[in-house]
Enzyme design. Structure first.
Site, short mmCIF file in Angstrom:
data_model
loop_
_atom_site.label_atom_id
_atom_site.label_comp_id
_atom_site.label_asym_id
_atom_site.label_seq_id
_atom_site.Cartn_x
_atom_site.Cartn_y
_atom_site.Cartn_z
N HIS A 25 36.77 35.75 41.85
CA HIS A 25 38.01 35.84 42.61
C HIS A 25 39.09 34.99 41.97
O HIS A 25 38.81 34.02 41.26
CB HIS A 25 37.80 35.43 44.07
CG HIS A 25 37.62 33.94 44.26
ND1 HIS A 25 38.68 33.08 44.47
CD2 HIS A 25 36.51 33.17 44.28
CE1 HIS A 25 38.22 31.85 44.61
NE2 HIS A 25 36.91 31.86 44.49
N CYS A 26 40.36 35.38 42.20
CA CYS A 26 41.49 34.59 41.74
C CYS A 26 42.17 34.01 42.97
O CYS A 26 41.54 33.88 44.02
CB CYS A 26 42.46 35.45 40.92
SG CYS A 26 43.17 36.82 41.83
N ALA A 27 43.45 33.70 42.89
CA ALA A 27 44.13 33.07 44.01
C ALA A 27 44.29 33.99 45.21
O ALA A 27 44.32 33.54 46.35
CB ALA A 27 45.51 32.57 43.57
N THR A 28 44.36 35.30 44.97
CA THR A 28 44.63 36.23 46.07
C THR A 28 43.63 37.38 46.16
O THR A 28 43.56 38.03 47.20
CB THR A 28 46.04 36.84 45.92
OG1 THR A 28 46.12 37.52 44.65
CG2 THR A 28 47.11 35.77 45.99
N ARG A 29 42.87 37.64 45.09
CA ARG A 29 42.07 38.88 45.05
C ARG A 29 40.59 38.64 44.76
O ARG A 29 40.23 37.73 44.01
CB ARG A 29 42.62 39.81 43.95
CG ARG A 29 43.93 40.45 44.26
CD ARG A 29 44.60 40.96 43.00
NE ARG A 29 45.12 39.87 42.19
CZ ARG A 29 45.35 39.94 40.89
NH1 ARG A 29 45.08 41.05 40.24
NH2 ARG A 29 45.83 38.91 40.24
#
Length: 460
Positions: A25-29
């Site tokens: 995962h990244c910051a939003t997804r």
């Protein structure tokens, strides 16, 4: 909102555990590599509680949850799939295998430069503070405070080859500390530092009859990228033939000696020429086409975002900072980003479905802060016409900032946060940047509102 229930349900909608290769995962997804994406129930995934949109890009199926929530969902998702021990590197490699060569190249550049952004932003802000101190005579340039801030602000750009050396070595599967050493070699104090120095000429070394300029590579990008790529090949090749008992002694020694000579004799000069050539070509297009270039780049940037290639532009922006001392591309990208927010805001006012309104408003404000994926994939692209409205707004806003020569002194920040790296270049630069944002947002809002949206009446 029960995060475990969301994770369990999500696994079902993705086609079951066997259909999920890896996750990160990244910051939003939530980023997933899927065996067979035809097994995904796209409609039900998008209707899942907390989901703001889902799309397939860059070899991954990506589900937008938003800042904060994605971490909690991933934690439960990882537990259900026993992913706790799997490394992100494995996920990245799995994703790359599903990309075409161009996307794979762009992803590689993105992986190298994104981790460096905080250092560049920090230096840019410090340069701005230093510039304001000098312009308004807040501090005497001869004081220790001024001199220390000067050192702090320029350090990231001076040691940029070392930062890139570490990041690139990790990406190419080499020892990051050898990458740092190679970067250090290219900016050794014995070499003339061209970054920030307007006067002086480098000395010349005679290497077996070959004349080599003692010119450093402070602030450059392409020379260290090419050098570390070659270094990684040498290191892997040497490691295959060296016995394990002497690997620690022989491999680093041979790798650094070979890479150092190759970097100085061939890669460095070639990389410098290539980097300068790219900067010169872009600058010529920028100056010759002017606002037309802004229209084209600002209008099409959101389309580039769909491919994921946009992250690779950091390499070009870093080159511009090294060659001309400013980044005129970032304001263009920023206009395209805030325009997506303006179109998303229009969707919020037009939508009748509660789910759409719930997603559109926070996604629009996220775009104003420089994070556009939620509003692009969760709102504007879903209804298509708002996306077109955003392209129009981005084009006109970008044409204005190009016409007014708006620039930034770093890269990585767009939207409202970019004010911090636009302000150091002067009040006029800042004011014109803000005017450009107003144009981009308002035109995108009006155009999207005029085009309208067509909601699925069957959904509540």
């Amino acid at each position: 909102m029960n995060h475990k229930e969301i994770a369990v349900r999500l696994i079902e909608l993705l086609g079951g555990e066997d259909n999920i290769v890896s996750a990160a995962h990244c910051a939003t997804r939530l980023r997933l590599v899927i065996n067979d994406e035809t097994k995904i129930d796209q409609e039900q995934v998008e209707e899942l509680d907390g989901v703001k949109g889902a799309f397939s890009s860059s070899g991954q199926y990506q589900i937008i949850f938003g800042t904060g929530l994605v971490n909690k969902v991933y934690a439960e998702f990882a537990k259900e799939l026993n992913l706790d021990q799997k490394e992100t590197v494995q996920h990245s490699e799995a994703a790359k295998q599903k990309m075409n060569p161009l996307a794979r190249f762009a992803k590689t550049l993105s992986n190298i430069f994104v981790p460096i952004i905080p250092a560049i932003v920090a230096s840019g802000l410090l340069m701005g503070l230093l510039g304001m101190m000098k312009a308004f005579n807040w501090v005497d340039p001869e004081t220790a405070l001024y001199k220390m801030l000067d050192m702090f602000s320029s350090s990231a750009f001076i040691i940029l080859p070392i930062l890139i050396g570490v990041s690139a070595a990790k990406e190419f599967g080499s020892n990051p500390y050898l990458g740092a050493v190679l970067g250090g070699i290219l900016i050794h104090p014995s070499l003339f530092n061209p970054w920030g120095l307007a006067e002086g000429t480098p000395g010349v070394m005679d290497l077996f009859g070959l004349k080599l300029e003692m010119l450093g590579y402070q602030g450059t990008v392409i020379p260290i990228l090419l050098a570390v790529y070659v270094m990684s090949k040498i290191e892997k090749g040497v490691r295959k033939i060296v016995p394990n008992a002497i690997d620690l002694l022989v491999t680093p020694f041979v790798t650094i000696i070979s890479s150092g000579f190759i970097a100085f004799i061939a890669i460095g000069p070639l990389g410098r020429m290539l980097g300068t050539g790219i900067s010169t070509a872009l600058t010529n297009v920028y100056e010759f086409a002017g606002p037309v270039a802004g229209l084209v780049f600002g209008g099409t940037y959101s389309l580039i975002v769909l491919t994921g290639v946009h992250h690779s532009f950091h390499a070009i922006e870093a080159g511009l900072l090294a060659d001309i001392g400013k980044n005129y591309l970032l304001p263009i990208w920023s206009m395209a980003n805030v325009a997506q927010g303006g179109a998303g805001l229009a969707v919020f006012f037009m939508a009748k479905r509660a789910k759409t309104k719930e997603i559109a408003l926070p996604a629009a404000f996220s775009a104003f802060l420089g994070i556009t994926e939620p509003v692009i994939f969760g709102v504007n692209l879903r209804y298509r016409k708002p996306f077109i409205g955003a392209m129009v707004g981005g084009a006109l806003g970008a044409a204005y900032v190009v016409f007014m020569d708006v620039a930034a002194n770093a890269y990585g920040l767009t939207g409202i946060p970019m004010i911090a790296i636009a302000a150091p270049l002067g009040n006029a630069n800042l004011i014109n940047y803000l005017i450009g944002m107003v144009i981009a947002v308002s035109v995108a809002f009006v155009t999207a509102f005029f085009l309208g949206i067509k909601e699925d009446e069957k959904k509540s």
